[in-house]
Design a protein around this motif. Sequence first.
Motif, PDB file in Angstrom:
ATOM      1  N   ALA A   1       6.264 -10.483   0.897  1.00 29.37           N
ATOM      2  CA  ALA A   1       6.932 -11.624   0.282  1.00 29.37           C
ATOM      3  C   ALA A   1       5.972 -12.498  -0.508  1.00 29.37           C
ATOM      4  O   ALA A   1       6.407 -13.303  -1.341  1.00 29.37           O
ATOM      5  CB  ALA A   1       7.636 -12.463   1.349  1.00 29.37           C
ATOM      6  N   THR A   2       4.675 -12.370  -0.258  1.00 31.84           N
ATOM      7  CA  THR A   2       3.710 -13.129  -1.049  1.00 31.84           C
ATOM      8  C   THR A   2       3.658 -12.621  -2.492  1.00 31.84           C
ATOM      9  O   THR A   2       3.215 -13.347  -3.385  1.00 31.84           O
ATOM     10  CB  THR A   2       2.294 -13.040  -0.437  1.00 31.84           C
ATOM     11  OG1 THR A   2       1.881 -11.670  -0.416  1.00 31.84           O
ATOM     12  CG2 THR A   2       2.267 -13.594   0.972  1.00 31.84           C
ATOM     13  N   VAL A   3       4.094 -11.390  -2.689  1.00 30.87           N
ATOM     14  CA  VAL A   3       4.182 -10.852  -4.048  1.00 30.87           C
ATOM     15  C   VAL A   3       5.496 -11.276  -4.693  1.00 30.87           C
ATOM     16  O   VAL A   3       5.529 -11.750  -5.829  1.00 30.87           O
ATOM     17  CB  VAL A   3       4.071  -9.309  -4.039  1.00 30.87           C
ATOM     18  CG1 VAL A   3       4.221  -8.747  -5.462  1.00 30.87           C
ATOM     19  CG2 VAL A   3       2.740  -8.879  -3.430  1.00 30.87           C
TER      20      VAL A   3
ATOM     21  N   GLU B   1       8.754   3.086  -0.648  1.00 28.55           N
ATOM     22  CA  GLU B   1       8.913   2.592  -2.008  1.00 28.55           C
ATOM     23  C   GLU B   1       9.052   1.067  -1.962  1.00 28.55           C
ATOM     24  O   GLU B   1       9.773   0.525  -1.144  1.00 28.55           O
ATOM     25  CB  GLU B   1      10.158   3.201  -2.653  1.00 28.55           C
ATOM     26  CG  GLU B   1      10.393   2.748  -4.080  1.00 28.55           C
ATOM     27  CD  GLU B   1      11.698   3.281  -4.658  1.00 28.55           C
ATOM     28  OE1 GLU B   1      11.973   2.991  -5.836  1.00 28.55           O
ATOM     29  OE2 GLU B   1      12.430   3.972  -3.922  1.00 28.55           O
ATOM     30  N   GLY B   2       8.333   0.391  -2.817  1.00 28.44           N
ATOM     31  CA  GLY B   2       8.374  -1.067  -2.813  1.00 28.44           C
ATOM     32  C   GLY B   2       7.303  -1.700  -1.951  1.00 28.44           C
ATOM     33  O   GLY B   2       7.299  -2.914  -1.770  1.00 28.44           O
TER      34      GLY B   2
ATOM     35  N   ILE C   1       9.298  -3.914  -5.005  1.00 27.23           N
ATOM     36  CA  ILE C   1       8.176  -4.180  -5.905  1.00 27.23           C
ATOM     37  C   ILE C   1       7.662  -2.860  -6.483  1.00 27.23           C
ATOM     38  O   ILE C   1       7.431  -1.893  -5.760  1.00 27.23           O
ATOM     39  CB  ILE C   1       7.048  -4.897  -5.141  1.00 27.23           C
ATOM     40  CG1 ILE C   1       7.574  -6.212  -4.559  1.00 27.23           C
ATOM     41  CG2 ILE C   1       5.851  -5.144  -6.040  1.00 27.23           C
ATOM     42  CD1 ILE C   1       6.668  -6.808  -3.498  1.00 27.23           C
ATOM     43  N   ARG C   2       7.454  -2.845  -7.782  1.00 23.93           N
ATOM     44  CA  ARG C   2       6.880  -1.679  -8.456  1.00 23.93           C
ATOM     45  C   ARG C   2       5.380  -1.906  -8.634  1.00 23.93           C
ATOM     46  O   ARG C   2       4.951  -3.033  -8.869  1.00 23.93           O
ATOM     47  CB  ARG C   2       7.576  -1.459  -9.788  1.00 23.93           C
ATOM     48  CG  ARG C   2       9.053  -1.066  -9.614  1.00 23.93           C
ATOM     49  CD  ARG C   2       9.817  -1.110 -10.906  1.00 23.93           C
ATOM     50  NE  ARG C   2       9.993  -2.473 -11.416  1.00 23.93           N
ATOM     51  CZ  ARG C   2      10.772  -2.804 -12.430  1.00 23.93           C
ATOM     52  NH1 ARG C   2      11.468  -1.857 -13.065  1.00 23.93           N
ATOM     53  NH2 ARG C   2      10.867  -4.050 -12.832  1.00 23.93           N
ATOM     54  N   PHE C   3       4.614  -0.836  -8.538  1.00 23.84           N
ATOM     55  CA  PHE C   3       3.161  -1.006  -8.486  1.00 23.84           C
ATOM     56  C   PHE C   3       2.605  -1.672  -9.741  1.00 23.84           C
ATOM     57  O   PHE C   3       1.607  -2.389  -9.684  1.00 23.84           O
ATOM     58  CB  PHE C   3       2.456   0.332  -8.209  1.00 23.84           C
ATOM     59  CG  PHE C   3       2.521   1.335  -9.320  1.00 23.84           C
ATOM     60  CD1 PHE C   3       1.556   1.332 -10.328  1.00 23.84           C
ATOM     61  CD2 PHE C   3       3.501   2.311  -9.351  1.00 23.84           C
ATOM     62  CE1 PHE C   3       1.590   2.271 -11.347  1.00 23.84           C
ATOM     63  CE2 PHE C   3       3.553   3.251 -10.367  1.00 23.84           C
ATOM     64  CZ  PHE C   3       2.597   3.231 -11.372  1.00 23.84           C
ATOM     65  N   TRP C   4       3.253  -1.479 -10.879  1.00 27.07           N
ATOM     66  CA  TRP C   4       2.728  -2.101 -12.101  1.00 27.07           C
ATOM     67  C   TRP C   4       3.012  -3.602 -12.162  1.00 27.07           C
ATOM     68  O   TRP C   4       2.517  -4.291 -13.040  1.00 27.07           O
ATOM     69  CB  TRP C   4       3.259  -1.393 -13.340  1.00 27.07           C
ATOM     70  CG  TRP C   4       4.752  -1.368 -13.487  1.00 27.07           C
ATOM     71  CD1 TRP C   4       5.557  -2.368 -13.979  1.00 27.07           C
ATOM     72  CD2 TRP C   4       5.628  -0.298 -13.143  1.00 27.07           C
ATOM     73  NE1 TRP C   4       6.866  -1.994 -13.970  1.00 27.07           N
ATOM     74  CE2 TRP C   4       6.949  -0.712 -13.468  1.00 27.07           C
ATOM     75  CE3 TRP C   4       5.439   0.978 -12.613  1.00 27.07           C
ATOM     76  CZ2 TRP C   4       8.058   0.098 -13.262  1.00 27.07           C
ATOM     77  CZ3 TRP C   4       6.543   1.782 -12.412  1.00 27.07           C
ATOM     78  CH2 TRP C   4       7.830   1.344 -12.722  1.00 27.07           C
ATOM     79  N   GLU C   5       3.809  -4.092 -11.222  1.00 22.61           N
ATOM     80  CA  GLU C   5       4.084  -5.527 -11.167  1.00 22.61           C
ATOM     81  C   GLU C   5       3.054  -6.287 -10.323  1.00 22.61           C
ATOM     82  O   GLU C   5       3.070  -7.512 -10.278  1.00 22.61           O
ATOM     83  CB  GLU C   5       5.472  -5.766 -10.572  1.00 22.61           C
ATOM     84  CG  GLU C   5       6.600  -5.186 -11.417  1.00 22.61           C
ATOM     85  CD  GLU C   5       7.949  -5.302 -10.737  1.00 22.61           C
ATOM     86  OE1 GLU C   5       8.948  -5.505 -11.464  1.00 22.61           O
ATOM     87  OE2 GLU C   5       8.011  -5.191  -9.498  1.00 22.61           O
ATOM     88  N   VAL C   6       2.171  -5.556  -9.667  1.00 27.18           N
ATOM     89  CA  VAL C   6       1.171  -6.172  -8.789  1.00 27.18           C
ATOM     90  C   VAL C   6      -0.044  -6.582  -9.611  1.00 27.18           C
ATOM     91  O   VAL C   6      -0.641  -5.763 -10.328  1.00 27.18           O
ATOM     92  CB  VAL C   6       0.743  -5.186  -7.685  1.00 27.18           C
ATOM     93  CG1 VAL C   6      -0.343  -5.805  -6.806  1.00 27.18           C
ATOM     94  CG2 VAL C   6       1.949  -4.775  -6.843  1.00 27.18           C
ATOM     95  N   SER C   7      -0.415  -7.843  -9.512  1.00 25.61           N
ATOM     96  CA  SER C   7      -1.586  -8.328 -10.254  1.00 25.61           C
ATOM     97  C   SER C   7      -2.869  -7.938  -9.526  1.00 25.61           C
ATOM     98  O   SER C   7      -2.854  -7.666  -8.315  1.00 25.61           O
ATOM     99  CB  SER C   7      -1.528  -9.851 -10.383  1.00 25.61           C
ATOM    100  OG  SER C   7      -1.761 -10.462  -9.127  1.00 25.61           O
TER     101      SER C   7
END
Length: 237
Positions: A97-99, A161-162, A108-114
Amino acid sequence: MSKQQRVAIVTGAAGGIGRELVLGLLGKELKVAAVDRTAQGLAELAQAVQQRQQGGNLMTIEADLTRDESIDEIVSKARGHFGMIDILVNNAGVGQATVRSDKRQHPIRFWEVSPEQWKLFVAVHTSAPMALSRALVHDMMRQKWGRIVNVTTSLGTMIREGSPTYGPSKAALEAFSAIMAKILARTRPRRRLPRSTTSDCRALARAAPTSTARVWCGCRSAAGISVALTGANARDR
């Protein structure tokens, strides 16, 4: 558990599994250094412990495990208050949830992770347990007794996934635990674990009622150090 009063460091101690671990260990008359980044949570934990008349066996340490300097600060404060450390419980965790708070509805998709979010999960779930273990293991070897418990998660959560940050960082901790156990086992030819060592590992791993029993107790070195791994229920994170 040995009749000698042991000392444990528990990270992520202010709530959830960590809080239950602290209360469980105190209930077994261990001394506990409770580590968390949340001052309010630590204060509430200390109040609950005082109500149980166990405050003399608890110290709280406010620390941010993403800071490299925190490792030495935690160990120094715990040793300064209690002396030698016998047990390390690496429980601290960061939730998905922090993401993003709607992670269940929109995985969450991996390319959305900073890069910063990735580093946060790795720092807390992987780097901090390694650094704390490294800081304490030689003392455990010198005193010929020690327990290191790493809280991880289920295989399903690791590859769900996610879960592109939580799963991989916990998988790395699980791999590290297995490797650490093998390395410690090489300090002396492998031998059968005494019954007390196995029961000690399982007792620590089950201290929180929400944990699941997934434990490695296959390592007992010449120093008497055991490495245990327990899986946290995914919904608790």
